[in-house]
Design an enzyme around this catalytic site. Sequence first.
Site, PDB file in Angstrom:
ATOM      1  N   THR A 411       0.901  -1.139   0.000  1.00  0.00           N
ATOM      2  CA  THR A 411       0.000   0.000   0.000  1.00  0.00           C
ATOM      3  C   THR A 411       0.940   1.187   0.000  1.00  0.00           C
ATOM      4  O   THR A 411       2.147   1.014   0.097  1.00  0.00           O
ATOM      5  CB  THR A 411      -0.853  -0.075   1.287  1.00  0.00           C
ATOM      6  N   SER A 482     -10.969  -1.870   5.844  1.00  0.00           N
ATOM      7  CA  SER A 482      -9.559  -1.533   5.652  1.00  0.00           C
ATOM      8  C   SER A 482      -8.892  -1.248   6.998  1.00  0.00           C
ATOM      9  O   SER A 482      -9.566  -0.993   7.993  1.00  0.00           O
ATOM     10  CB  SER A 482      -9.465  -0.295   4.768  1.00  0.00           C
ATOM     11  N   GLY A 504      -0.622  -3.246   5.737  1.00  0.00           N
ATOM     12  CA  GLY A 504      -1.711  -4.184   6.025  1.00  0.00           C
ATOM     13  C   GLY A 504      -2.182  -4.013   7.455  1.00  0.00           C
ATOM     14  O   GLY A 504      -2.441  -2.902   7.926  1.00  0.00           O
TER      15      GLY A 504
HETATM   16  O1  DON Z   1      -6.882  -1.711   3.225  1.00  0.00           O
HETATM   17  C1  DON Z   1      -6.130  -2.442   3.858  1.00  0.00           C
HETATM   18  O2  DON Z   1      -6.134  -2.494   5.067  1.00  0.00           O
HETATM   19  C2  DON Z   1      -5.112  -3.269   3.113  1.00  0.00           C
HETATM   20  N1  DON Z   1      -5.602  -3.551   1.790  1.00  0.00           N
HETATM   21  C3  DON Z   1      -3.811  -2.546   3.085  1.00  0.00           C
HETATM   22  C4  DON Z   1      -2.724  -3.329   2.405  1.00  0.00           C
HETATM   23  C5  DON Z   1      -1.372  -2.866   2.721  1.00  0.00           C
HETATM   24  O3  DON Z   1      -1.162  -1.956   3.479  1.00  0.00           O
HETATM   25  C6  DON Z   1      -0.268  -3.616   2.123  1.00  0.00           C
HETATM   26  N2  DON Z   1       0.978  -2.945   2.358  1.00  0.00           N
HETATM   27  N3  DON Z   1       1.961  -3.216   2.777  1.00  0.00           N
END
Ligand code: DON
Length: 601
Positions: A411, A482, A504
């Site tokens: 992300t 999220s 995440g």
């Molecule tokens: O919206 C969420 O919580 C996840 N889709 C975020 C994913 C994410 O941060 C991946 N990164 N490292």
Amino acid sequence: MNKHVAPYSLLFLFAIAVASCKTQSPITSTTVNVNQSQGVYQYRDEDPTVKPFFSDRAGVTGRNGMVASAHPEASEVGLAILKAGGNAVDAAVAVQFALAVVYPGAGNIGGGGFMVYRDNGGKAYTLDYREKAPGHATPNMYLDSLGNVRPGLSISGHLASGVPGSVDGMAEAHKRFGKLTWAQVLQPAVDLAGKGFALTERDAVGLNRIKPDLNTINPGKAYFLKSVMSTDTTTWHKGELLVQADLAKTLQRIQTQGRAGFYEGETARLLSEEMVRGKGMITEEDLKNYHSVWRDPLQAKYKEYNVITMPPTSSGGVALLQMMRFTESYPLRRWGWNRDSTVQVMIEAERRVYADRAKFLGDPDFVKVPVTQLINPDYLRTRWTDFSWAKATDSRAVKGGMIPGYESLETTHFSVVDKEGNAVSITTTLNGGYGSRVVVGGAGFFMNNEMDDFSVKPGAPNMYGLIGNQANAIAPNKRMLSSMTPTILEKDGKLFMVVGTPGGSTIMTSVYQTILNVIEHGMTMQQSVNALKFHHQWLPDKTIFENGAFSDVSINALKNRGYILEKLSNTLGRMDCVLIRADGSYEGASDPRADNTARGY
Ligand code: DON
């Protein structure tokens, strides 16, 4: 729902905390490791097993504008827009589109995100441009006939995608707050795609790593490969030019037609044809019907600060405020950064918060999310009664709390502050790195794999180990829950901090620590970003930490109380933040763990 939340006092928690510290605190030393007088944190613990910082990178100073993002080219674009007279929203829109070109692992037009915006008059707004489930989605779409989860289906390939929200989100934000023309803010991304940009080492490694998927999921397409031949052994290297001609055309359609350049016409046709080819679900109708939503920001007091953060569909804001309130009354500063007592109360806060997340959080347009109750001090007090200094709480005994009357790793984050003091905090994502790995034929961009953020089956962990329930079950046109936590803090009514990260399930705990590092431990913004981090998420019942984050003394103390600790070989967080210093200057802080860059003037 999601009303501005009245500030509460946590006096009752303070009483509990003081009583507990006096009688039972297991603090192993009284070292005070903050040097407030210099305004720079100095770690004074004599224990050499702690290396508080990932690196000694210094923050970037500016007085007129600051952009911190995951990629140097994108930060440069944001800075140029600010210098051309654009405001923070103009720059943010330009950065979002630039990242879609130069950071295809997470920057996107095929994904979604959240924006927190505070104007220089102190008015706050949040925009939810999270993806939605397609209109034909069903609760059991990732289960086999026996009700078992079909592995990988919500993560990889065409069926993993939700309806993208990023282009609509940017169009909405720009329509409401932009100063420059839409064409102007799109132009840098069009140029970067059409003329190409030089890959960083990390860009090259990322593209080389996904080459097998590019070949199998996108047979016959040349996107992101140096050659379409499946036998091709050519690898990308730092400094080579990545030109994305089809993406440039897609961006030009968006530039000339606005949201219709993506959700209707040529791009919509190409996307729906791609879905038909790969047995995905998104239709032209789904695209046409997608709209982002302005939501009331979630706001609450923490000491002399006002925290402005994202309400559901993200769980991040609620979780952040719960964690901050659980630990607000403890003397974290006196105990010291990452000392065993500090870590213990933070872990116990995190454990309870993630249990609540699993039970209560989901799309507020579909389920009643008891936001106000979840951050209410009386409720939090009931959640803290089983806290014990002597022993870690057992996660199996922690369920989501009881609320009376309640019915029912890629992300990217960027922060922008302009000359006038308008501030934007955006976290945006494809979910996993390069999303579903499906590249839309003819349009040249990656699609998200955000459907995995739904609870595809009650109690079944998603790719981040997060567990969900009915509140986050799949339904047509519903947004998946999220963890993204774009946040802005005010101090004494003035802009103070702009903060956020990918990661995440670890997003909210990294944001929590990054804020506390500054306001409790006296770090500069950059020190706080550099500082090593840890994370607990209820289940699995263990605390992961970056190598060096805890002293051996703290590790032993925590282990003796039953905490399971796991040292990571990789890192936590990719923060991009801005702090407004006492003299009014901006400190841009970007994460040294990757290509993140702050640029200011
Ligand atoms: O919206 C969420 O919580 C996840 N889709 C975020 C994913 C994410 O941060 C991946 N990164 N490292």
